[in-house]
Scaffold this active site. Structure first.
Site, PDB file in Angstrom:
ATOM      1  N   LYS A  33       0.986  -1.116   0.052  1.00 44.25           N
ATOM      2  CA  LYS A  33       0.174  -0.188  -0.176  1.00 44.25           C
ATOM      3  C   LYS A  33       0.788   1.304   0.050  1.00 44.25           C
ATOM      4  CE  LYS A  33      -0.737   1.188   5.031  1.00 44.25           C
ATOM      5  NZ  LYS A  33      -0.089   2.163   5.138  1.00 44.25           N
ATOM      6  N   THR A  34       2.258   1.313   0.291  1.00 52.96           N
ATOM      7  CA  THR A  34       2.440   2.787   0.846  1.00 52.96           C
ATOM      8  C   THR A  34       3.067   2.673  -1.026  1.00 52.96           C
ATOM      9  OG1 THR A  34       3.197   1.500   2.826  1.00 52.96           O
ATOM     10  CG2 THR A  34       4.577   3.431   1.816  1.00 52.96           C
TER      11      THR A  34
END
Length: 677
Positions: A33-34
């Protein structure tokens, strides 16, 4: 653009290239996700969006720094690297990337006049808040009420503010005398803070919310400024943060939130995971993209984690998968007690050294810090280096050191260091002046039992301090130093009322009391107080390796966001994990289950789940059923207890038609305990 899109899977690429309108990215554990969020911001900038007009909210300053650095490198595109490219991004780059609080500070300093704030307002941290509350209690002449602890009051005030409540709101609900007193303190606390031109952490968000609610022209200004809003860890937003975000979204509705309701574990901080569940309601027509490919864990670990979380009724649907293969099966290990559990973990780590030569590849997770002691002892005995994250070593904890100081005075009344600690932390009303007088007078008294000398209390002028010292000397006369050390500790706990001393009205207070119970448990095996203190000294002075090559010990809450090749989750017993508080509350139970999911998904290659059939807690040995989370995985304590060491391969337990009779989760412990090998 090639560098921005490189290495993205189809779901990540879709999220990165969806640049307009409301977007919800449901990012499963280990799904990158980052990376997705960073690449999406880079894509916005590459399409001409000014970095100054992007609001990117992270939940820690460290995460903001790391994301800014990665974004800066990513935006070098495909040009050859130069020394300048390798430098840190300039301070002016992405000025509105940070935590909710850091961004609120910037906005409030700019708009301070609208709220009548001093532009140079100071910010009180928790210690400052507690110091002010302590002063307010004294000013209001209610300092004699020991139930009104400054730290407890600070927690209550913070909780009220996180819900958007004012002192008047709290006062209106106050019913009990203590609540009415806290309401007075709350009012005065706010008055004193205002006189000092100060804001606490919670004020930062409340003032920002007030600014946008009461000044529509200023709200419009910031809505126009922020063309795009991106919020990380959206499942962890509280009510105030949620309202701020909604007020900042402009008519273009360019808001992207990233999170995973399966990993929401901070309700005790005010986090409301339903914010992410309600995103589509709040922003009709929102696009939803699921990041379901896990890059961290093997198939068996991922399957076990999902099997547990699927028992939660309130959640989104995701189907995580991995291309890393099935890997080793998840193993459940049943042990006789907490000492056997710790020894199993320590010896298993040593046995896996041929596959994982670095101790840093291992992590041991537990529900509460009080569980660390037997693990620390086993690691020290077998010379395994370890470090504790998010906590301190058992013998370095304040309440433990306070108790050890009392025990040392029983053995040696001339121990000035221990006496100073007891006077400062355990006894009430003995200040520095009185302590200096006591220590000075001790030099003129020759007998070994110096504290029992009747002339000693006379050197203190203050009656309260003198009575406190007499209370200590009475204890030293009463206690029998030849008793079992465990009995002596229990006597001290009761005599000095550690239940009140450690209680600050929070879960941390309960854990501090549990630490003393653990200390009492461990002391039981020693024949004399002297032997116990000698071993305690060796334990407290043992080298806790600060090098990177150490096994990591931490709570599951502290482990969120981390990953390790090998993970042990210990103490998986009903009443401990899930905790007893959660057993009668569905919402709390589901959060405990999410915590189990978070802990399990920290593992990359091997996952071990352990429970102890008996464990000493709260002054007594209890006999426990394995956690319902193990039952949900297919573990049968009746069939599997007779297997060698209770080991269970869960590799074949993940068929689609797996079902379990939930009534079996509440069966009493069998009358006959299994034979442990």
């Amino acid at each position: 653009m090639d560098k921005i899109s490189k290495g993205l899977n189809p779901a990540q690429a879709e999220a990165v290239n969806t640049l307009g309108g409301p977007l919800l990215i449901l990012a499963g554990a280990g799904s990158g996700k980052t990376k997705t969020l960073t690449h999406r911001i880079a894509n916005l900038i590459s399409h001409g969006i000014d970095p100054h007009r992007i609001l990117a909210v992270t939940f820690t300053n460290k995460a903001a720094r790391e994301m800014r650095d990665r974004l800066w490198q990513l935006l070098q595109h495909d040009t050859p690297s130069t020394p300048q490219d390798d430098q840190q991004p300039p301070r002016s780059f992405m000025p509105y990337m940070g935590t909710f609080h850091s961004i609120a500070v910037k906005i409030l300093r700019i708009e301070s006049a609208a709220l009548g704030l001093d532009r140079n307002f100071v910010i009180y941290d928790v210690d400052d808040q507690i110091a002010l509350i302590r002063r307010v209690i004294k000013d209001l002449n209610i300092s004699n009420d020991k139930s009104l602890k400054p730290k407890t009051i600070q927690s209550i005030i913070s909780s009220e503010k996180n819900q958007g409540n004012t002192p008047a709101d709290y006062e209106a609900r106050a019913f009990y005398p203590n609540q009415k007193q806290i309401a007075k303190i709350f009012h005065r606390y706010e008055e004193e803070k205002s006189k000092s031109a100060a804001l606490d952490f919670d004020d930062l968000l409340l003032k920002e919310l007030e600014l946008f609610k009461t000044h529509p022209e200023i709200r419009q200004k910031w809505q126009d400024k922020f063309q795009h809003i991106l919020i990380d860890e959206y499942q962890d937003t509280n009510q105030v943060q949620y309202n701020i975000v909604k007020l900042l979204v402009n008519s273009a509705r360019n808001i992207c939130v990233v999170g995973d309701d399966w990993q929401s574990i901070y309700s005790w901080r005010g986090a409301d995971f339903t914010n992410i569940l309600n995103f589509e309601r709040d922003f009709p027509g929102a696009k939803v993209i699921k990041l379901e490919q896990n890059y961290r864990s093997t198939g068996c670990i991922l399957a076990a984690s999902q099997k547990i979380i699927h028992y939660n009724e309130t959640r989104t649907d995701k189907d995580l998968f991995t291309e890393l293969g099935d890997g080793d099966p998840v193993e459940v290990e049943s042990l006789q007690d907490e000492a056997a559990e710790a020894n199993f973990v320590a010896r298993k780590i040593l046995s896996l050294q041929n596959r994982y030569p670095d101790f840093s590849d291992f992590a041991v997770l537990y529900r509460t810090n009080a569980q660390s002691y037997p693990l620390e002892k086993a690691f020290i005995d077998l010379q395994i280096p370890y470090k504790i994250i998010g906590g301190v070593r058992f013998y370095d904890r304040k309440e433990v050191k306070d108790m050890l100081a009392i025990l040392r005075l029983i053995v040696n009344q001339r121990d000035k260091i221990s006496l100073t600690r007891v006077c400062s932390n355990v006894l009430s009303g003995i200040g520095e002046v009185s302590i200096r007088k006591i220590l000075s007078a001790m030099d003129s008294i020759s007998e070994a039992e110096v504290l029992n000398n009747p002339d000693l209390p006379a050197v203190i002028n203050a009656a309260k301090a003198r009575n406190s010292l007499l209370r200590l000397t009475n204890f030293l006369k009463k206690v029998n130093s030849s008793d079992n050390p465990s009995e002596i500790i229990q006597t001290a706990i009761n005599y000095f009322d550690f239940q009140t001393l450690t209680n600050d009205g929070t879960l941390g207070g309960e854990e501090r009391m549990r630490n003393l119970e653990v200390l009492s448990t461990q002391a039981y095996e020693y024949e004399s107080l002297e032997d116990f203190l000698a071993d305690a000294t060796l334990m407290s002075s043992a080298d806790e390796s600060s090098s990177k090559n150490s096994v990591t010990l931490m709570t599951m809450h502290a482990a969120k966001g981390l990953e390790f090749p090998v993970v042990f989750i210990v103490g998986m017993e009903e009443g401990l994990f899930p905790g007893s508080r959660a057993l009668d509350n569905q919402a709390d139970l589901e959060e405990e289950r999410r915590l189990a999911y978070v802990g399990m998904t920290r593992a990359m290659r091997n996952l071990f789940l352990t429970y102890a059939a008996s464990r000493y807690s709260y002054g007594a040995r209890s006999y426990n059923m394995p956690s319902r989370f193990l039952i949900e995985l297919g573990y049968d304590p009746y069939q599997n207890a007779s297997k060698t060491a209770g080991s269970l391969s869960l590799q074949d337990s993940f068929d689609d038609d797996f079902n379990i009779d939930e009534s079996s989760l509440f069966d009493p412990f069998p009358e006959e305990l299994p034979v442990w090998e």
